[in-house]
Write a protein that holds these residues in place. Structure first.
Motif, mmCIF file in Angstrom:
data_model
loop_
_atom_site.group_PDB
_atom_site.id
_atom_site.type_symbol
_atom_site.label_atom_id
_atom_site.label_comp_id
_atom_site.label_asym_id
_atom_site.label_seq_id
_atom_site.Cartn_x
_atom_site.Cartn_y
_atom_site.Cartn_z
ATOM 1 N N GLN A 45 -2.529 3.781 -8.045
ATOM 2 C CA GLN A 45 -3.230 2.902 -8.985
ATOM 3 C C GLN A 45 -2.729 1.482 -8.797
ATOM 4 O OE1 GLN A 45 -5.435 3.849 -11.852
ATOM 5 N NE2 GLN A 45 -5.757 1.652 -11.967
ATOM 6 N N GLU A 46 -3.652 0.553 -8.585
ATOM 7 C CA GLU A 46 -3.272 -0.859 -8.535
ATOM 8 C C GLU A 46 -3.279 -1.410 -9.957
ATOM 9 O OE1 GLU A 46 -5.610 -0.120 -4.668
ATOM 10 O OE2 GLU A 46 -5.606 0.604 -6.738
ATOM 11 N N LYS A 98 -1.874 -0.086 -19.374
ATOM 12 C CA LYS A 98 -1.046 -1.181 -18.893
ATOM 13 C C LYS A 98 -0.182 -1.785 -19.993
ATOM 14 C CE LYS A 98 -1.448 -5.158 -15.813
ATOM 15 N NZ LYS A 98 -2.374 -5.960 -14.990
ATOM 16 N N TYR A 112 -3.878 -4.250 -11.120
ATOM 17 C CA TYR A 112 -4.940 -5.184 -11.471
ATOM 18 C C TYR A 112 -6.278 -4.492 -11.732
ATOM 19 C CZ TYR A 112 -6.259 -4.751 -6.517
ATOM 20 O OH TYR A 112 -6.621 -4.285 -5.286
ATOM 21 N N LYS A 113 -6.353 -3.211 -11.414
ATOM 22 C CA LYS A 113 -7.599 -2.471 -11.635
ATOM 23 C C LYS A 113 -7.566 -1.796 -13.011
ATOM 24 C CE LYS A 113 -8.930 -1.473 -6.876
ATOM 25 N NZ LYS A 113 -9.239 -0.421 -5.882
ATOM 26 N N GLN A 114 -8.578 -2.037 -13.798
ATOM 27 C CA GLN A 114 -8.631 -1.424 -15.113
ATOM 28 C C GLN A 114 -9.095 0.026 -15.046
ATOM 29 O OE1 GLN A 114 -11.141 -4.140 -17.346
ATOM 30 N NE2 GLN A 114 -9.343 -5.136 -18.213
ATOM 31 N N GLN A 115 -9.907 0.338 -14.061
ATOM 32 C CA GLN A 115 -10.435 1.688 -13.950
ATOM 33 C C GLN A 115 -9.352 2.654 -13.512
ATOM 34 O OE1 GLN A 115 -13.806 1.943 -11.356
ATOM 35 N NE2 GLN A 115 -14.340 4.011 -12.005
ATOM 36 N N ASN A 116 -9.286 3.786 -14.197
ATOM 37 C CA ASN A 116 -8.300 4.808 -13.847
ATOM 38 C C ASN A 116 -8.664 5.473 -12.525
ATOM 39 O OD1 ASN A 116 -6.624 4.581 -16.143
ATOM 40 N ND2 ASN A 116 -8.081 5.766 -17.351
ATOM 41 N N ALA A 117 -7.658 5.673 -11.689
ATOM 42 C CA ALA A 117 -7.884 6.309 -10.395
ATOM 43 C C ALA A 117 -8.129 7.811 -10.567
ATOM 44 C CB ALA A 117 -6.674 6.092 -9.496
ATOM 45 N N ASN A 152 0.840 -1.178 0.000
ATOM 46 C CA ASN A 152 0.000 0.000 0.000
ATOM 47 C C ASN A 152 0.889 1.246 0.000
ATOM 48 O OD1 ASN A 152 -2.276 1.652 0.268
ATOM 49 N ND2 ASN A 152 -3.245 0.148 1.593
ATOM 50 N N ASP A 189 2.039 -7.976 -10.614
ATOM 51 C CA ASP A 189 1.438 -7.420 -9.411
ATOM 52 C C ASP A 189 2.253 -6.204 -8.982
ATOM 53 O OD1 ASP A 189 0.714 -8.728 -6.053
ATOM 54 O OD2 ASP A 189 0.088 -6.909 -7.101
ATOM 55 N N TYR A 224 2.078 -1.632 -8.043
ATOM 56 C CA TYR A 224 1.328 -0.423 -7.717
ATOM 57 C C TYR A 224 2.069 0.774 -8.279
ATOM 58 C CZ TYR A 224 -1.305 -3.199 -4.321
ATOM 59 O OH TYR A 224 -2.098 -4.133 -3.721
#
Lengths: 113, 115
Positions: free
Chosen positions: B51-52, B70, B54-59, A100, B31, B33
């Motif tokens: 931004q993680e 990506k 694995y998340k497709q949605q932009n922060a 995190n 994996d 960040y």
């Protein structure tokens, strides 16, 4: 809101002297880090600390450097014999989750004369 | 090993306008960040957005948003409705599971905001 604190804000020392930079991480955090930033350059990782031991260190973190968590709150970086090139901003950071975000302290500006 | 590259040493934007900062990264890990940190003249490092992978949605975070591509390993930061207080150095950073928990930073982009 909890925050990472660092003391002193500015340390001036003579080459060859020992310095100790102090940090108080956020109280429930488990992962602790030191980074440094030479003026005008990028921030560089020095060392990470978890479960009372170093988990990773960079090439910069040689035998002149050491870290310690002497009690439940403080996290220190010691430079045994400072060199001119150690002059930099030193940032402490802490994190509650391994991957995190890391929360940074305000930094200690170290000047070696 | 991770690398993070910011190709724009300095960007200038008019107050209330939009500016986009570029960042590319290189990692073989799946994996990871990504982060943008702001460093004002006080030199404090302030997390702007994360931004993680694995998340497709932009922060998004208020006026700050990212464009995470990506496949292209690109992670740009957009500052909308720029304010004078946005003037600072902005650093892109990454961390991967394989690299443990250390952050790797780019060289930074200085943002100047013109009134």
């Amino acid at each position: 809101e909890p925050e990472v604190t660092q003391t002193p804000s500015h340390q001036v020392t003579q080459m060859g002297q020992e310095v100790i930079l102090r940090c108080v991480p956020i109280s429930n955090h488990l992962y602790f880090y030191w980074y440094r930033q030479i003026l005008g350059q990028k921030v560089e990782f020095l060392v990470s600390f978890y479960n009372n031991e170093i988990s990773e260190k960079s090439e910069i973190f040689d035998d002149q450097f050491s870290v310690e968590r002497p009690d439940g709150s403080n996290f220190t970086l010691k430079i045994r014999s400072t060199k001119l090139e150690d002059s930099a901003m030193y940032f402490c950071a802490s994190g509650g989750d391994r991957y995190n975000e890391q929360f940074f302290g305000p930094g200690t500006r170290l000047t070696v004369l | 090993a991770q690398t993070v590259t910011q190709s724009q040493p300095e960007m200038s934007v008019q107050e209330a306008e939009t500016v986009t900062l570029s960042c590319t990264y290189d990692t073989s890990e799946s994996d990871y960040y990504l982060f943008w940190y702001k460093q004002p003249p006080s030199r404090q490092m302030i997390l702007v957005i994360r931004q993680e992978a694995y998340k497709q949605q932009n922060a998004t975070e208020n006026r700050f948003s990212v464009n995470f591509q990506k496949a292209a390993k690109s992670f740009s930061l957009k500052i909308s409705d720029s304010q004078l207080g946005d003037a600072a150095m902005y650093f892109c950073a990454s961390t991967t599971k394989a690299a443990g928990n250390k952050l790797t930073f780019g060289g930074g982009t200085r943002v100047l905001v013109k009134p």
